[in-house]
Design an enzyme around this catalytic site. Structure first.
Site: not given
Length: 822
Positions: A54, A246, A377-378
């Site tokens: 990331e 994120c 994602n999340e």
């Protein structure tokens, strides 16, 4: 205190349930490890262990992407970072220098450029302390330029005083249309504090854009910084997950879509391919700009270069990472689904397909062999996410039925969101679910059996992000102990990647990290060495084995009490602590000040109108404590009121110090949920959680009953939840696998305690008389740095037999490769 035992003592002081050896630093604990070579356990896929990249901690620009010029296209903007301007990392050297945004721009995605009133010049300072160059190495300079009159452009690398460190590049810029000019600088001296000096001579106006300096020596000639890429390649990863986390699924003040020239456009793969000067420069969730010089083509190419499976992540149009927003625009959803179908075509389509042609034009006519793709994602809104995920999956499977579409289970290892998403994933027959968690070392030592009870016929697990919350060797030991459980459950856990991968030491948004670097050096953390040991000694299948446990000490939860806030102003009143027999241990209505409370130095605590008020709505982790650390079996009552801010309030119990305690976090995570968290050695893990939120201005009655290791929690007289914290932080863990190519048993043992572990190993088959041993050993608080790497593998030969005794050193990971003669 000897630091070998410092962390173990801290854990004991925090009232954790810890397996401990006998007394005395040199005591050997006896274990028995039995291997059942007559049976075969789960197969382990070649792709099981991988890496997650990331763009966090400047992992891309200033990191893996080898570009040495920062803000090369003058697109930095205060809308992205309050400290940015179009000249960030640049300084005028002479003449008139301006950043322009007008019709003379390079293109619509590269709008800003540098305008020089000749003669003039500028200096770029690169990343970290400057631009690093090595004597004898070549550096390729390029720039897009135009001039209303012929101008002489000169570029060279200098030291901070302006002394040239290599022969300059000189080109004549002719004509008032954008043209790319190139040249090469050969360094005559080495430096880590270099500057790129670009000057223009003549008269009139010289315009510059995309000013670039790239080392010619990059990983496989593909533009990636060699030392970083080689450290990743040395792990022999089975997959590369990219481009984030994120970074992918968080929105912006423009939402999920905006015209190409708008700031803060959400991450979209099509922005990152094609000629680099036509790619967008964009805001990054982690607080800086990303140039997209490292884009989807380069990610696919890097995965191919290191023999790894590519695993891209695309946004699901529901935010995560502490945000809670879902985009309700059917047309936008359809467009993003189509973009994802186009991505598969870009990766796998023939060279004469629409998007396969674009891949071929970039130099790769053959497909990239994409097999897995993650959506989202999340996400913190499970039902909203899953509704959109279902549409993505249906469209992908309809056109590409062989692609595994990966879902996820939110940002935590447990709780309401986790449970709901797993329920939805199971009901829908999802093939693979991505789990994420960052927890304390004790959590990893306690949860080796996490996947033992998972449904063998349900969705498979992709452990896409995990790490113990620091970079010491003890953190790495706890991760190693946990990884033995991942391998034992290789039929359920199909993919796993530590995260994050990279961190520039001068731009850190998150730690721990696997590989650290600056502009001239890189080094693997202790966790890197553990990951490398496991990833390069996987084996083909598990061989069933068992080991005896360490004797454990069971003590009650013990500690003082505390009050805290996080980005919130709150008030507390009527604090009482009573013993199990009803006796009063502590009482404070704040009519006499706050002299009984110990402050941490964070936040602004004062007694106001007979209540204890923390008034700084921006301060975080403002814990104040009172009482006796020896308290046990007590009931804590307190009245709590949120006054303002993003979250709610925190009531602590079992407090030993600021890094070792429990607290009930009411209205946490931007007031989206409530949970009990356990802090041990500074790292936290969640024990129970739900979706309770906190209303501003409302006073809540909070009651916490601590009995032994059982805790019950009451909100306004109603039971909110309860738990028993009785897991054992077992320091001795093992797993055995078989390497069929070499005929070896790979015995992997983690001894995360301060005492040696004398172990009787029973293999039950004839074996060669000696085995190769690879050992990681050190002190628990050892940390690898640029200048010293105390945690490194050592190798040697050890004597073995069908049954033998081996003493595993304190605080160590040992891999024995034993050749079977049967």
């Amino acid at each position: 205190m000897h630091r070998t035992h410092a962390l173990l003592s801290a854990l004991l002081a925090a009232s954790l349930l810890v397996a401990v050896p006998g007394s005395g630093a040199a005591v050997e604990t006896d274990y028995t490890l039995r291997v059942d070579t007559t049976r075969t356990g789960p197969s382990i896929d070649d792709s099981m262990y991988g890496v997650f990249f990331e763009d966090i901690n400047r992992a891309a620009d200033g990191g893996l992407y080898a570009e040495l010029v920062q803000n090369r296209s003058f697109e930095y903007d205060p809308a992205d970072n309050a400290g940015y301007t179009g000249l960030t990392s640049w300084a005028p050297h002479s003449g008139t220098v301006d950043v322009a945004d007008d019709d003379a721009r390079l293109n619509e995605r590269n709008r800003r450029y540098l305008k020089l009133g000749l003669p003039a010049g500028v200096i770029n300072s690169g990343y970290n302390s400057g631009i690093a160059v090595t004597k004898g190495q070549h550096y390729d300079f390029s720039v897009w330029a135009r001039a209303d009159r012929t101008a002489r452009l000169t570029a060279t690398v200098t030291d901070p005083a302006g002394t040239p460190l290599g022969d300059p590049v000189r080109v004549d810029v002719r004509g008032d249309g954008w043209t790319r000019y190139t040249g090469t600088i050969r360094a005559k001296r080495s430096t880590t504090t270099g500057r790129l000096l670009v000057t223009g001579d003549g008269t009139g106006t010289l315009r510059l854009d995309m000013v670039s300096l790239l080392p010619r020596d990059t990983f496989k000639g593909h533009g990636l910084r060699r030392d970083l890429a080689e450290k990743i390649a040395a792990l022999k990863p089975g997959f590369v997950r990219f481009p984030g986390g994120c970074l992918v699924n968080t929105g912006s003040h423009h939402g999920y879509d905006a015209p190409d020239y708008e700031r803060r456009r959400s991450y979209q793969w099509k922005d990152t391919i094609g000629p680099v000067e036509q790619r967008a420069t964009n805001w990054n969730f982690w607080g800086y700009n990303q140039s997209y010089g490292l884009g989807y083509f380069e990610y696919f190419q890097f995965a191919e270069d290191i023999g790894a499976m590519p695993l891209p992540v695309v946004p699901a149009l529901v935010t995560g990472c502490g945000q809670n927003r879902a985009t309700d625009d059917p047309a936008l959803l359809r467009r993003h689904i189509q973009d994802t179908l186009d991505l598969v075509e870009f990766a796998n389509g023939p060279a004469d397909s629409t998007w396969g042609r674009k891949r071929a034009e970039m130099g790769h006519p053959e497909p990239f062999k994409l097999t897995h793709l993650a959506v989202g994602n999340e996400e913190n809104l499970p039902d909203e996410f899953f509704a959109r995920f279902t549409e993505f999956r249906a469209a992908i499977n309809a056109k590409y039925p062989d692609i595994v579409v990966v879902s996820n289970s939110g940002p935590d290892d447990a709780g309401g969101t986790f449970d709901r998403l797993w329920q939805l994933n199971r009901q829908a027959g999802v093939q693979m679910v991505d789990e994420h968690y960052y927890n304390s070392p004790s959590w990893f030592l306690e949860n080796n059996d996490r996947y033992d009870s998972y449904d063998r016929n349900g969705p498979k697990v992709f452990l896409g992000e995990y790490a113990s919350q620091d970079n010491t060797f003890f953190n790495a030991l706890s991760e190693a102990a946990f990884m033995t459980g991942l391998e034992r459950n290789a039929d359920v856990v199909k993919l796993a990647s530590y995260a994050p991968l990279l961190a520039n030491e001068d731009y850190v948004q998150w730690r721990p990290d696997m590989i650290w670097f600056n502009n001239h050096a890189s080094w693997g953390s202790a966790s890197y060495e553990v990951q490398k040991l496991f990833m390069t000694n996987v084996g083909d299948h598990v061989v069933p084995s068992t080991a005896t446990a360490t004797p454990s000490t069971r003590t009650p939860i013990t500690g003082a009490i505390g009050l805290s806030t996080w980005a919130t102003a709150a008030s507390y009143d009527d604090v009482t602590v009573t013993g199990a027999s009803g006796e009063t241990l502590f009482s404070d209505d704040f009519s006499g000040g706050d002299s009984r409370w110990t402050k941490s130095g964070r936040g602004t605590w004062n007694v106001v109108n007979g209540a204890y008020v923390q008034s700084d709505a921006a301060a975080e982790d403002t814990l104040v404590t009172a009482g006796d650390r020896s308290w046990q079996n007590y009931t804590l009552n307190v009245k709590a009121t949120k006054q303002s801010g993003r979250e709610g309030f925190l009531v602590a119990f079992g407090v030993q110090d600021t890094g070792n305690h429990y607290w009930w976090n009411l209205g946490g995570w931007n007031n989206t949920q409530s949970a009990v968290e356990k802090a041990a050695g500074g790292g936290k893990s969640t024990l129970i959680s739900d979706g309770t939120r906190v209303d501003t201005g409302r006073t809540y009655d909070v009651r916490i009953e601590v009995r032994g290791r059982h805790v019950a929690l009451f909100l306004d007289g109603r039971k909110w939840g309860e738990f028993t914290d009785d897991r054992v932080a077992e320091p001795f863990r093992q797993v055995v696998t078989r390497d069929t190519a070499t005929g070896e048993l790979v015995v992997k043992v983690v001894n995360a305690q301060g005492s040696p572990a004398r172990t009787r190993v029973e293999l039950g088959v004839p074996v060669s008389a000696s085995a190769r041993a690879t050992v990681l050993q050190g002190l628990p608080d050892d940390v690898n740095t640029e200048f010293t790497q105390p945690i490194r593998p050592s190798t040697g030969q050890v004597r073995v037999a069908s049954t033998f005794t081996h003493t595993f050193p304190p605080h160590s990971v040992t891999f024995l490769r034993i050749r079977s003669r049967s």
